[in-house]
Write a protein that holds these residues in place. Structure first.
Motif, short mmCIF file in Angstrom:
data_model
loop_
_atom_site.label_atom_id
_atom_site.label_comp_id
_atom_site.label_asym_id
_atom_site.label_seq_id
_atom_site.Cartn_x
_atom_site.Cartn_y
_atom_site.Cartn_z
N ILE A 97 0.83 -1.21 0.00
CA ILE A 97 0.00 0.00 0.00
C ILE A 97 0.86 1.25 0.00
O ILE A 97 0.57 2.22 -0.71
CB ILE A 97 -0.99 -0.05 1.18
N SER A 98 1.98 1.23 0.74
CA SER A 98 2.86 2.40 0.73
C SER A 98 3.40 2.66 -0.67
O SER A 98 3.42 3.80 -1.14
CB SER A 98 4.04 2.20 1.66
N ALA A 99 3.85 1.58 -1.33
CA ALA A 99 4.40 1.76 -2.67
C ALA A 99 3.33 2.32 -3.60
O ALA A 99 3.59 3.22 -4.40
CB ALA A 99 4.94 0.43 -3.19
N ILE A 106 8.49 4.87 -9.60
CA ILE A 106 8.39 3.50 -9.09
C ILE A 106 9.70 3.11 -8.43
O ILE A 106 9.74 2.54 -7.34
CB ILE A 106 8.02 2.52 -10.22
N VAL A 107 10.81 3.47 -9.10
CA VAL A 107 12.13 3.15 -8.54
C VAL A 107 12.29 3.80 -7.17
O VAL A 107 12.71 3.15 -6.20
CB VAL A 107 13.25 3.63 -9.50
N ILE A 108 11.92 5.07 -7.06
CA ILE A 108 12.08 5.78 -5.78
C ILE A 108 11.19 5.14 -4.71
O ILE A 108 11.61 4.93 -3.57
CB ILE A 108 11.75 7.27 -5.95
N ALA A 109 9.95 4.81 -5.08
CA ALA A 109 9.03 4.21 -4.10
C ALA A 109 9.58 2.88 -3.59
O ALA A 109 9.55 2.59 -2.39
CB ALA A 109 7.66 4.01 -4.73
N LEU A 110 10.10 2.05 -4.51
CA LEU A 110 10.65 0.76 -4.10
C LEU A 110 11.88 0.95 -3.22
O LEU A 110 12.04 0.27 -2.20
CB LEU A 110 11.00 -0.09 -5.34
N ALA A 111 12.74 1.89 -3.61
CA ALA A 111 13.94 2.16 -2.82
C ALA A 111 13.54 2.60 -1.42
O ALA A 111 14.14 2.20 -0.43
CB ALA A 111 14.79 3.24 -3.49
N PHE A 112 12.47 3.39 -1.33
CA PHE A 112 11.98 3.87 -0.04
C PHE A 112 11.55 2.71 0.86
O PHE A 112 11.89 2.66 2.03
CB PHE A 112 10.81 4.82 -0.29
N VAL A 113 10.79 1.75 0.30
CA VAL A 113 10.30 0.68 1.17
C VAL A 113 11.39 -0.36 1.48
O VAL A 113 11.29 -1.06 2.48
CB VAL A 113 9.04 -0.03 0.62
N ALA A 156 4.16 10.83 10.09
CA ALA A 156 4.95 10.60 8.88
C ALA A 156 4.05 10.50 7.66
O ALA A 156 4.29 11.14 6.63
CB ALA A 156 5.79 9.33 9.03
N VAL A 157 2.98 9.71 7.76
CA VAL A 157 2.09 9.53 6.61
C VAL A 157 1.42 10.86 6.25
O VAL A 157 1.32 11.23 5.09
CB VAL A 157 1.02 8.46 6.91
N PHE A 158 1.02 11.59 7.30
CA PHE A 158 0.34 12.87 7.07
C PHE A 158 1.20 13.80 6.21
O PHE A 158 0.75 14.34 5.21
CB PHE A 158 0.04 13.53 8.42
N PHE A 159 2.48 13.93 6.59
CA PHE A 159 3.33 14.86 5.84
C PHE A 159 3.76 14.26 4.50
O PHE A 159 3.86 14.96 3.51
CB PHE A 159 4.55 15.25 6.68
N LEU A 160 4.03 12.96 4.53
CA LEU A 160 4.53 12.32 3.30
C LEU A 160 3.56 12.52 2.14
O LEU A 160 3.95 12.94 1.05
CB LEU A 160 4.72 10.83 3.58
N ILE A 161 2.27 12.22 2.36
CA ILE A 161 1.36 12.33 1.22
C ILE A 161 1.13 13.78 0.83
O ILE A 161 0.80 14.05 -0.32
CB ILE A 161 0.01 11.61 1.46
N ARG A 162 1.37 14.71 1.75
CA ARG A 162 1.19 16.12 1.37
C ARG A 162 2.44 16.70 0.71
O ARG A 162 2.38 17.74 0.07
CB ARG A 162 0.80 16.94 2.59
N VAL A 170 -3.61 2.98 6.03
CA VAL A 170 -2.24 2.69 6.47
C VAL A 170 -2.21 2.50 7.99
O VAL A 170 -1.62 1.55 8.51
CB VAL A 170 -1.28 3.81 6.03
N LEU A 171 -2.90 3.40 8.71
CA LEU A 171 -2.89 3.33 10.17
C LEU A 171 -3.54 2.05 10.69
O LEU A 171 -3.00 1.37 11.56
CB LEU A 171 -3.66 4.52 10.75
N VAL A 172 -4.70 1.74 10.12
CA VAL A 172 -5.44 0.58 10.63
C VAL A 172 -4.66 -0.72 10.37
O VAL A 172 -4.53 -1.56 11.27
CB VAL A 172 -6.84 0.52 9.97
N ILE A 173 -4.10 -0.85 9.17
CA ILE A 173 -3.35 -2.07 8.86
C ILE A 173 -2.13 -2.19 9.77
O ILE A 173 -1.84 -3.26 10.31
CB ILE A 173 -2.96 -2.11 7.37
N THR A 174 -1.43 -1.08 9.97
CA THR A 174 -0.25 -1.14 10.84
C THR A 174 -0.66 -1.48 12.26
O THR A 174 -0.01 -2.29 12.92
CB THR A 174 0.50 0.21 10.82
#
Lengths: 300, 342
Positions: A150-152, A166-173, B23-29, B315-319
């Motif tokens: 889901i993060s990716a 995609i490369v950056i997202a994978l590297a991130f996870v 982290a998620v809050f800022f990341l997606i923004r 993301v929060l619920v799954i974690t």
């Protein structure tokens, strides 16, 4: 002997001839790497152009020898569609062998990036234990608790569906995995005698960390890389499958399976089945290779 | 001791969740996506755009948005502290209610898949370890490597082609029940359980029938790592001193194997927990092949529609569930393995 040296070319060949599984894995990986280099050029059709012949089924097994003979002798007007064509008229075979350029390159570059970054951060975190590196490990913990797929998906969809994203997202996870592995190994290596010896000889701490501890701490990360490359291919394909990966008409295995998925329920199996076999074998090849390396170097 | 251990784990987990939330809050923004223009369309007038931005609250400073989201400004709208994930930007429904509807589907799928995978993988892995080096053991080993490295969505499609299109023994991959059937009243959200509660046995059977292929797909992929782990832990347990002692004491082979299995399953619990968390997120693909409408498919639509409150909530619920499962399995680990004390 440093682990870099231990992983040299001659050691990658099977030590015993009976180790057929390792040979199989290596063969698959070599073929996929070769296709990533030449794949887009050697197919009979352009992998990104449609043909007017849509939904042509692949030739049956009994037709293949005759067709092959005719193709070799040049008596065919157009090359045969060895794996049929999909509903838009793409030649499935040309796309299946062109796809490693996308899939493997994404997987390799993403792993390369996260390996570099992860090993670097892991070395610092393992060698210098202080408040800053502790904070870094907590951040890494939080990153590692993200649900991977889901993060990716979130990263790629919000940043834009491009190969580099995609490369950056994978590297991130994947980076936290390498940080953790390298840190643990560095911590066990830095208390050993050779480090003490290097220090007694007057080396600076930085030079000990980079020239002595680092080369001896790479093995777990390198073994992990060979498994993670396979998983990165699965993740890339999965992202395309849910519509958060590369854009059509890029030849990519997951995207091909996804576009064929609507037809499979009507019995048109070939647009999805052939790219699936390609993923299945490729990831298996990397898993076998990773497992063989793990067994070889864990025992020592 | 045990209580202290559990409360410490909860405290650490809570800190991790708070870190994750921020982290998620800022990341997606930080990512270059524009949810407002996604909502009002590319050709909307600047006034309409500003109006929509105001309505979503994204015209305010980021820190103020975070404060509202966390629930420090309940007078504006309820937040996490009040037990609310906010309102979906796309449907306008409270996200908490949407999650409550979608999550049980995924939990049902993943749990059934785990039960099936364990039922197959534990005996097979044990068999491999009890006959080390034999042809069967090698076969088991190659199978586990293979199954663990497969694209599940492709196998799902393959099963659909085989069992639905060719053999006709599975239903079409179009949901949890056939469109003609009325679903039982929602009590738990698990279709099988709800059907039993309502006393509708035919609906129960139909729900299982629709779950058959998705569960096969996921159990197949899961069986790989589980077999590998059971085989490894079992082989290690069989070499330990207590097994040697039990053999010397002349205990029957089956009984020694049972003792060894107990010692082998304990360390396996941690990995099963990690796999469970991984599968909650990985079920996305299986769910979309079979159109089950679980949390994974909810995540896909949230992500593709830039529905930030929904993305954060998933993301929060799954974690959070993963963390609770790790803790529960660590406690089971301690309960099975007498050598572990907290």
């Amino acid at each position: 002997m440093s682990s870099l040296h231990a992983l040299s070319q001659s050691d990658l060949l099977p030590r015993r001839r009976r180790d057929w599984l390792f040979g199989l894995g290596l063969t698959i990986v070599v073929i996929v790497v070769a296709l990533a280099i030449v794949g887009p050029y050697v197919g009979p059709y352009d992998p990104t152009l449609t043909t007017p012949n849509v939904s042509v089924p692949p030739p049956s097994l009994s037709e293949i020898p005759g067709l092959f003979g005719a193709w070799i002798s040049g008596s065919l007007e157009v090359p045969p569609n060895w794996m049929g064509t999909d509903a838009s008229g793409f030649d499935v075979f040309s796309r299946v062998i062109a796809a490693p350029r996308t899939d493997l390159v994404i997987a390799l570059v993403a792993n390369g990036l996260s390996l570099l970054l992860g090993v670097f951060l892991g070395l610092i975190a393992g060698y210098y234990r202080n408040a800053a590196t502790e904070l870094m490990m907590r951040v890494s913990d939080v990153m590692q608790s993200f649900p991977v797929f889901i993060s990716a998906m979130v990263l790629v969809a919000l940043a834009g569906r491009s190969t580099s994203n995609i490369v950056i997202a994978l590297a991130f996870v994947y980076t936290p995995i390498y940080v953790r592995l390298t840190r643990a190994e560095v911590m066990s290596q830095k208390v050993r005698g050779f480090v003490e010896a290097a220090r007694a000889l007057g080396n600076t701490e930085l030079s000990i960390a980079i020239r002595h501890v680092l080369p001896n701490s790479l093995t777990p990360a390198l073994i992990q890389a060979s498994v993670t490359i396979g998983f990165a291919i699965l993740l890339t394909a999965g992202l395309s499958f849910v519509g958060a990966g590369v854009r059509p008409p890029t030849p990519e295995w997951g995207l091909m399976i996804s576009t064929g998925a609507n037809q499979i329920i009507l019995g048109e199996w070939w647009p999805s089945v052939f790219p699936g076999i390609a993923i299945s074998l490729t990831v298996f090849g990397f898993a076998v290779l990773g497992n063989a390396l793990e067994r070889r170097y864990d025992a020592s | 001791m045990l209580f202290r251990y559990i409360s410490k784990r909860f405290a650490v987990g809570l800190l991790q969740l708070i870190g994750l939330t921020i982290a998620v809050f800022f990341l997606i923004r930080l990512l270059p996506a524009d949810p407002v223009s996604r909502l009002v369309g590319m050709n909307a007038s600047p006034e309409a755009y500003a109006q929509a931005a105001k309505q979503l609250g994204v015209d305010r400073p980021l820190l103020a948005q975070l404060a509202t989201y966390l629930g420090f400004q309940p007078e504006i709208s309820p937040g996490l502290l009040q037990g609310s994930f906010g309102v979906s930007w796309v449907t306008g429904t409270p996200v908490t209610a949407e999650i409550a509807a979608y999550l049980p589907v995924t939990i049902e799928l993943v749990t059934l898949s785990f039960l099936l995978a364990l039922a197959v993988a534990v005996p097979v892995g044990m068999f491999g370890a009890l006959n080390p080096g034999g042809k069967a053991d090698k076969g088991v080993f190659v199978y586990s490597l293979f199954a663990g490295s497969q694209p599940e969505f492709w196998w799902g499609l393959l099963f659909v082609y085989l069992f639905f299109f060719t053999l006709g023994i599975a239903p079409a991959p179009l949901g949890r029940l056939s469109p003609m059937t009325t679903a039982p009243d929602v009590v738990t959200g698990f279709m099988t359980v709800d059907a039993l509660i309502a006393g509708q046995f035919d609906v129960f059977v139909e729900a299982l029938h629709h779950l058959m292929l998705p569960v096969f797909t996921m159990a197949f992929i899961l069986s790989g790592p589980i077999i590998k782990m059971v085989r490894q832990n079992m082989a290690r347990a069989l070499q330990s001193d207590f097994v040697l002692y039990a053999n010397c004491a002349g205990l029957p082979k089956a009984r020694v194997a049972r003792y060894a299995l107990r010692a082998a399953m304990a360390p396996s619990m941690t990995l099963i927990g990690i796999l469970y968390g991984f599968m909650l997120s990985g079920a996305v693909l299986t769910e979309s092949v079979f159109s089950l409408g679980g949390i994974g498919q909810y995540a896909i639509s949230a992500v593709l529609n830039y529905d930030y409150p929904a993305i954060q909530a998933v993301v929060l619920v799954i974690t959070a569930i993963s963390l609770v499962v790790y803790l529960a399995l660590d406690l089971i680990h301690a309960a099975i393995d007498p050598r572990i004390a907290y």
